[in-house]
Design an enzyme around this catalytic site. Structure first.
Site, PDB file in Angstrom:
ATOM      1  CB  VAL A  70      45.126 -37.487  13.346  1.00  0.00           C
ATOM      2  CG1 VAL A  70      46.380 -38.304  13.612  1.00  0.00           C
ATOM      3  CG2 VAL A  70      45.128 -37.004  11.911  1.00  0.00           C
ATOM      4  CG  ASP A 108      40.324 -32.863  22.538  1.00  0.00           C
ATOM      5  OD1 ASP A 108      40.727 -33.283  21.440  1.00  0.00           O
ATOM      6  OD2 ASP A 108      39.995 -31.674  22.728  1.00  0.00           O
ATOM      7  CB  VAL A 112      47.130 -30.420  19.435  1.00  0.00           C
ATOM      8  CG1 VAL A 112      47.071 -31.171  20.753  1.00  0.00           C
ATOM      9  CG2 VAL A 112      48.540 -29.902  19.180  1.00  0.00           C
ATOM     10  N   PRO A 151      47.120 -25.116  12.949  1.00  0.00           N
ATOM     11  CG  PRO A 151      45.752 -23.591  14.067  1.00  0.00           C
ATOM     12  CD  PRO A 151      46.695 -24.724  14.286  1.00  0.00           C
ATOM     13  CG  LEU A 190      55.692 -30.284   5.962  1.00  0.00           C
ATOM     14  CD1 LEU A 190      56.624 -29.104   6.232  1.00  0.00           C
ATOM     15  CD2 LEU A 190      54.241 -29.873   6.196  1.00  0.00           C
ATOM     16  CB  ALA A 228      53.871 -37.347   1.625  1.00  0.00           C
ATOM     17  CB  CYS A 269      46.284 -31.713   5.643  1.00  0.00           C
ATOM     18  SG  CYS A 269      45.843 -32.090   7.337  1.00  0.00           S
ATOM     19  CG  PHE A 270      46.173 -31.792   0.022  1.00  0.00           C
ATOM     20  CD1 PHE A 270      46.968 -32.658   0.756  1.00  0.00           C
ATOM     21  CD2 PHE A 270      45.436 -32.322  -1.035  1.00  0.00           C
ATOM     22  CE1 PHE A 270      47.031 -34.013   0.455  1.00  0.00           C
ATOM     23  CE2 PHE A 270      45.489 -33.674  -1.341  1.00  0.00           C
ATOM     24  CZ  PHE A 270      46.277 -34.512  -0.593  1.00  0.00           C
TER      25      PHE A 270
HETATM   26  N1  LIG Z   1      42.751 -34.845   9.373  1.00  0.00           N
HETATM   27  C1  LIG Z   1      43.607 -35.631   8.749  1.00  0.00           C
HETATM   28  O1  LIG Z   1      43.217 -36.441   7.914  1.00  0.00           O
HETATM   29  C2  LIG Z   1      45.066 -35.572   9.051  1.00  0.00           C
HETATM   30  C3  LIG Z   1      45.589 -34.620   9.912  1.00  0.00           C
HETATM   31  N2  LIG Z   1      46.937 -34.589  10.190  1.00  0.00           N
HETATM   32  C4  LIG Z   1      47.499 -33.623  11.139  1.00  0.00           C
HETATM   33  O2  LIG Z   1      47.141 -34.052  12.466  1.00  0.00           O
HETATM   34  C5  LIG Z   1      46.934 -32.913  13.320  1.00  0.00           C
HETATM   35  C6  LIG Z   1      45.552 -32.995  13.933  1.00  0.00           C
HETATM   36  O3  LIG Z   1      44.604 -32.979  12.889  1.00  0.00           O
HETATM   37  P1  LIG Z   1      43.089 -33.393  13.136  1.00  0.00           P
HETATM   38  O4  LIG Z   1      43.021 -34.601  13.997  1.00  0.00           O
HETATM   39  O5  LIG Z   1      42.446 -33.411  11.804  1.00  0.00           O
HETATM   40  O6  LIG Z   1      42.580 -32.120  13.983  1.00  0.00           O
HETATM   41  P2  LIG Z   1      41.300 -32.002  14.881  1.00  0.00           P
HETATM   42  O7  LIG Z   1      40.944 -30.569  14.974  1.00  0.00           O
HETATM   43  O8  LIG Z   1      40.257 -32.960  14.428  1.00  0.00           O
HETATM   44  O9  LIG Z   1      41.796 -32.509  16.331  1.00  0.00           O
HETATM   45  C7  LIG Z   1      42.694 -31.831  17.129  1.00  0.00           C
HETATM   46  C8  LIG Z   1      42.208 -31.926  18.579  1.00  0.00           C
HETATM   47  O10 LIG Z   1      43.224 -31.417  19.450  1.00  0.00           O
HETATM   48  C9  LIG Z   1      42.569 -30.821  20.583  1.00  0.00           C
HETATM   49  N3  LIG Z   1      43.519 -29.962  21.278  1.00  0.00           N
HETATM   50  C10 LIG Z   1      44.110 -28.813  20.837  1.00  0.00           C
HETATM   51  N4  LIG Z   1      44.967 -28.342  21.763  1.00  0.00           N
HETATM   52  C11 LIG Z   1      44.926 -29.203  22.811  1.00  0.00           C
HETATM   53  C12 LIG Z   1      45.609 -29.262  24.061  1.00  0.00           C
HETATM   54  N5  LIG Z   1      46.520 -28.343  24.392  1.00  0.00           N
HETATM   55  N6  LIG Z   1      45.326 -30.265  24.912  1.00  0.00           N
HETATM   56  C13 LIG Z   1      44.399 -31.212  24.566  1.00  0.00           C
HETATM   57  N7  LIG Z   1      43.732 -31.223  23.394  1.00  0.00           N
HETATM   58  C14 LIG Z   1      44.003 -30.228  22.526  1.00  0.00           C
HETATM   59  C15 LIG Z   1      41.391 -30.102  19.949  1.00  0.00           C
HETATM   60  O11 LIG Z   1      40.377 -29.802  20.895  1.00  0.00           O
HETATM   61  C16 LIG Z   1      40.953 -31.095  18.858  1.00  0.00           C
HETATM   62  O12 LIG Z   1      39.913 -31.949  19.309  1.00  0.00           O
HETATM   63  C17 LIG Z   1      47.163 -31.681  12.437  1.00  0.00           C
HETATM   64  O13 LIG Z   1      48.493 -31.283  12.594  1.00  0.00           O
HETATM   65  C18 LIG Z   1      46.957 -32.209  11.037  1.00  0.00           C
HETATM   66  O14 LIG Z   1      47.705 -31.481  10.093  1.00  0.00           O
HETATM   67  C19 LIG Z   1      47.781 -35.513   9.658  1.00  0.00           C
HETATM   68  C20 LIG Z   1      47.320 -36.495   8.822  1.00  0.00           C
HETATM   69  C21 LIG Z   1      45.920 -36.615   8.459  1.00  0.00           C
HETATM   70  O1  LIG Z   2      47.722 -34.935   5.932  1.00  0.00           O
HETATM   71  C1  LIG Z   2      46.559 -35.171   5.703  1.00  0.00           C
HETATM   72  O2  LIG Z   2      45.606 -34.553   6.219  1.00  0.00           O
HETATM   73  C2  LIG Z   2      46.150 -36.213   4.705  1.00  0.00           C
HETATM   74  O3  LIG Z   2      45.798 -35.488   3.493  1.00  0.00           O
HETATM   75  C3  LIG Z   2      45.297 -36.312   2.440  1.00  0.00           C
HETATM   76  O4  LIG Z   2      44.130 -36.988   2.854  1.00  0.00           O
HETATM   77  P1  LIG Z   2      42.681 -36.319   2.831  1.00  0.00           P
HETATM   78  O5  LIG Z   2      42.817 -34.841   2.729  1.00  0.00           O
HETATM   79  O6  LIG Z   2      41.937 -36.873   3.983  1.00  0.00           O
HETATM   80  O7  LIG Z   2      41.963 -36.876   1.519  1.00  0.00           O
HETATM   81  P2  LIG Z   2      42.447 -37.117   0.001  1.00  0.00           P
HETATM   82  O8  LIG Z   2      41.878 -38.389  -0.452  1.00  0.00           O
HETATM   83  O9  LIG Z   2      43.894 -36.946  -0.155  1.00  0.00           O
HETATM   84  O10 LIG Z   2      41.706 -35.953  -0.787  1.00  0.00           O
HETATM   85  C4  LIG Z   2      42.069 -34.601  -0.640  1.00  0.00           C
HETATM   86  C5  LIG Z   2      41.306 -33.754  -1.635  1.00  0.00           C
HETATM   87  O11 LIG Z   2      41.775 -33.981  -2.957  1.00  0.00           O
HETATM   88  C6  LIG Z   2      40.680 -34.295  -3.811  1.00  0.00           C
HETATM   89  N1  LIG Z   2      41.148 -35.219  -4.865  1.00  0.00           N
HETATM   90  C7  LIG Z   2      41.776 -36.367  -4.532  1.00  0.00           C
HETATM   91  C8  LIG Z   2      42.240 -37.211  -5.513  1.00  0.00           C
HETATM   92  C9  LIG Z   2      42.062 -36.889  -6.852  1.00  0.00           C
HETATM   93  O12 LIG Z   2      42.469 -37.615  -7.800  1.00  0.00           O
HETATM   94  N2  LIG Z   2      41.437 -35.727  -7.163  1.00  0.00           N
HETATM   95  C10 LIG Z   2      40.978 -34.875  -6.202  1.00  0.00           C
HETATM   96  O13 LIG Z   2      40.419 -33.806  -6.521  1.00  0.00           O
HETATM   97  C11 LIG Z   2      39.638 -34.902  -2.892  1.00  0.00           C
HETATM   98  O14 LIG Z   2      38.352 -34.832  -3.454  1.00  0.00           O
HETATM   99  C12 LIG Z   2      39.803 -34.025  -1.678  1.00  0.00           C
HETATM  100  O15 LIG Z   2      39.096 -32.818  -1.820  1.00  0.00           O
HETATM  101  C13 LIG Z   2      46.350 -37.348   2.075  1.00  0.00           C
HETATM  102  O16 LIG Z   2      45.815 -38.212   1.070  1.00  0.00           O
HETATM  103  C14 LIG Z   2      46.747 -38.159   3.309  1.00  0.00           C
HETATM  104  O17 LIG Z   2      47.802 -39.056   2.958  1.00  0.00           O
HETATM  105  C15 LIG Z   2      47.234 -37.213   4.396  1.00  0.00           C
HETATM  106  O18 LIG Z   2      47.539 -37.942   5.573  1.00  0.00           O
END
Ligand SMILES: NC(=O)C1=CN([C@@H]2O[C@H](COP(=O)(O)OP(=O)(O)OC[C@H]3O[C@@H](n4cnc5c(N)ncnc54)[C@H](O)[C@@H]3O)[C@@H](O)[C@H]2O)C=CC1
Ligand SMILES: O=C(O)[C@H]1O[C@H](OP(=O)(O)OP(=O)(O)OC[C@H]2O[C@@H](n3ccc(=O)[nH]c3=O)[C@H](O)[C@@H]2O)[C@H](O)[C@@H](O)[C@@H]1O
Length: 480
Positions: free
Chosen positions: A12, A33, A86, A89, A217, A219, A272-273
């Site tokens: 993100v 980071d 950050v 989990p 949460l 969404a 995330c889901f």
């Molecule tokens: N991955 C996704 O598609 C999405 C994730 N989110 C949310 O965003 C948040 C981050 O997710 P990701 O980017 O996927 O995680 P990630 O694990 O890829 O990145 C998090 C980063 O934070 C760093 N970190 C942790 N504690 C730290 C600290 N105290 N100081 C500096 N760096 C620190 C870690 O080393 C890591 O590189 C989570 O809450 C997740 O639920 C929200 C929307 C989409």
């Molecule tokens: O909070 C988050 O981390 C993000 O979670 C999802 O995004 P993401 O997990 O990256 O990917 P998706 O496209 O949502 O797919 C999630 C999972 O559902 C599965 N999926 C998706 C769509 C579908 O019709 N069927 C299905 O099995 C995908 O294959 C995948 O395993 C949401 O779509 C984002 O809006 C949100 O920001």
């Protein structure tokens, strides 16, 4: 010049800040980071995450108004706006273990912000957090602030992996929650000014803090619920001879329901889901709402059922045993166009097949052998901690080999399972694959990517999730 600092250079933090830097040349953006290897990768040609279009955006801004650094304290102290992105989990121990969000990383980031700040700041929750986290963060900041003023905003991220850049360029909405005080409203406006550089005004929604936190949460819960709903239907389709793609299409043409996110699959994955629904369940329980908690829990139960149903189908079709049989796994990432394997359904499916003593040969175009071995040997939820805190040398799973080609994976295999919908799996030479497999040769398509009729003509026995069953499969019911 406005200065932004983002703590957390992950899936993100990295893409989001790169897009802010691109769209707002007058803002200086630093992404920091604690992971040295991650920052080194962001500063190299080999970015730490695979995301279509990301390289181009980073290359345009890095070194100009976009910087990646491990000097967390310096950049936080200089910033006007601090995003916190950050890890959040699921707790593995203690109160709320297996459900509640672990806010250790968030809290340590907040304490550090309070320690190093010498000027007023807007602190933005970018991570997905439980409702009311902003209140806890406010307390940490104000109790340690030495007179400095902090405004907390909730600005959850809705990007999906694989389409992150286009989602960030053209978001359905940007959500900003803040305090309903004059200071809170001023902070909301400051963040709105950033996004309004490229997002139309009507797509920037503003709410109170708790609505913004809960909307994120909600969404994710709604999206996951759609998948569990269609996956539940897929089981019924197989039992009745209906075709889940036809059912999804018919249902989705109702404009109140809409066509998106109705693809049946082997189960949803991603970081995330599951984590966010567990978090929602825990919040409901803490607020004395067990019926609401139970309702959302079902979304995860159906997802687990879908994964084990798939494994049972593979085993039962192959004479109720896969012991020492080679099974090819095509696709390990949780969806196409990403190398991310967090909570991928492939982990549960592979573990289920290994439990029945199969030999697995795995191919994914974007996932390394090291990652697959780590995933198959790691404890549940350990993956969601910063990389340098994860087990360094997990044990190798002996009955697993990882190869770099679908043809190599399927050579001499008894069956092949498609677990990720990579486009290349649609156009493989299935005649060649069939010729090199043991007979009878099975295809288990967990993503409905292959043309089942064509494969049947070649001679395969085909299982497609939610589609009418081959006579072979009908005669071999998958009972756990
Ligand atoms: N991955 C996704 O598609 C999405 C994730 N989110 C949310 O965003 C948040 C981050 O997710 P990701 O980017 O996927 O995680 P990630 O694990 O890829 O990145 C998090 C980063 O934070 C760093 N970190 C942790 N504690 C730290 C600290 N105290 N100081 C500096 N760096 C620190 C870690 O080393 C890591 O590189 C989570 O809450 C997740 O639920 C929200 C929307 C989409
Ligand atoms: O909070 C988050 O981390 C993000 O979670 C999802 O995004 P993401 O997990 O990256 O990917 P998706 O496209 O949502 O797919 C999630 C999972 O559902 C599965 N999926 C998706 C769509 C579908 O019709 N069927 C299905 O099995 C995908 O294959 C995948 O395993 C949401 O779509 C984002 O809006 C949100 O920001």
């Amino acid at each position: 010049m406005v200065k932004i600092c983002c703590i957390g250079a992950g899936y993100v933090g990295g893409p989001t800040m790169a897009v802010i830097a691109l769209k707002c040349p007058s803002i200086e953006v630093a992404v920091v980071d604690i992971s040295k290897s991650r920052i080194a990768a962001w500063n190299s040609d080999q970015l730490p995450i695979y995301e279509p279009g990301l390289d181009g955006v980073v290359n345009q801004c890095r070194g100009k108004n976009l910087f990646f650094s491990t000097d967390v304290e310096k950049h936080v102290s200089e910033a006007d706006i601090v995003f916190v992105s950050v890890n959040t989990p699921t707790k593995t121990q203690g109160l709320g273990a297996g459900k509640a969000a672990d806010l250790t990383y968030w809290e340590s980031a907040a304490r550090m912000i309070a320690d190093v700040s010498k000027s007023d700041k807007i602190v933005v929750e970018k991570s997905t957090v439980p409702v009311k986290t902003a209140e806890a963060i406010e307390k940490i900041l104000t109790h340690n602030s030495k007179g400095i003023k902090f405004q907390i905003l909730s600005n959850p991220e809705f990007l999906a992996e694989g389409t992150a850049i286009q989602d960030l360029f053209k978001p359905d909405r940007v959500l900003i929650g803040g305090r309903e005080t004059p200071e809170g409203q001023k902070a909301i406006q400051a963040l709105k000014d950033v996004y309004s550089q490229w997002v139309p005004e009507e797509r920037i929604l503003t709410t109170n803090l708790w609505s913004a936190e809960l909307s994120k949460l909600a969404a994710n819960a709604f999206l996951a619920q759609r998948i569990s709903s269609v996956n539940a239907m897929s089981a019924l389709c197989e039992a009745t001879g209906a075709n889940v793609q036809q059912v999804s299409y018919s249902v989705g043409t109702d404009s109140r329901i809409g066509p998106k996110f109705l693809n049946a699959s082997v189960g949803f994955g991603g970081s995330c889901f599951q984590k966010d629904i567990l978090n929602l369940v825990y919040i409901c329980e803490c607020n004395g709402l067990p019926e609401v908690a139970e309702y959302w829990k079902q979304v995860i139960k159906i997802n687990d059922y879908q994964k084990s149903r798939f494994v049972n189908r593979v085993v039962s079709s192959m004479f109720n045993t896969v012991s020492n049989k080679k099974i090819a796994i095509l696709g390990f990432a949780f969806k196409k166009d990403t190398g991310d394997t967090r909570e991928t359904p492939a982990i549960d499916v592979c573990q289920g097949l290994l439990g029945d003593k199969a030999n697995l040969s795995i191919y994914d175009p974007q996932v390394t052998e090291d990652q697959i071995q780590r995933d198959l040997s790691m404890n549940k939820f350990d993956w969601d901690h910063p990389i340098h805190l994860q087990p360094t040398s997990p044990t190798t799973v002996k009955k697993v080999s990882v190869v770099w080609d679908a043809y190599e994976a399927t050579k001499d295999a008894h069956g092949l399972c498609i677990l990720t919908e990579w486009d290349e799996f649609k156009t493989l030479d299935y005649q060649k694959i069939f010729d090199n497999m043991q007979k009878p040769a099975f295809v288990f398509d967990g993503r409905n990517v292959v043309d089942a009729d064509k494969l049947r003509e070649i001679g395969f026995i085909v299982y497609s999730i939610g589609k009418p069953l081959d006579p072979w499969l009908k005669d071999m019911p998958a009972v756990a």
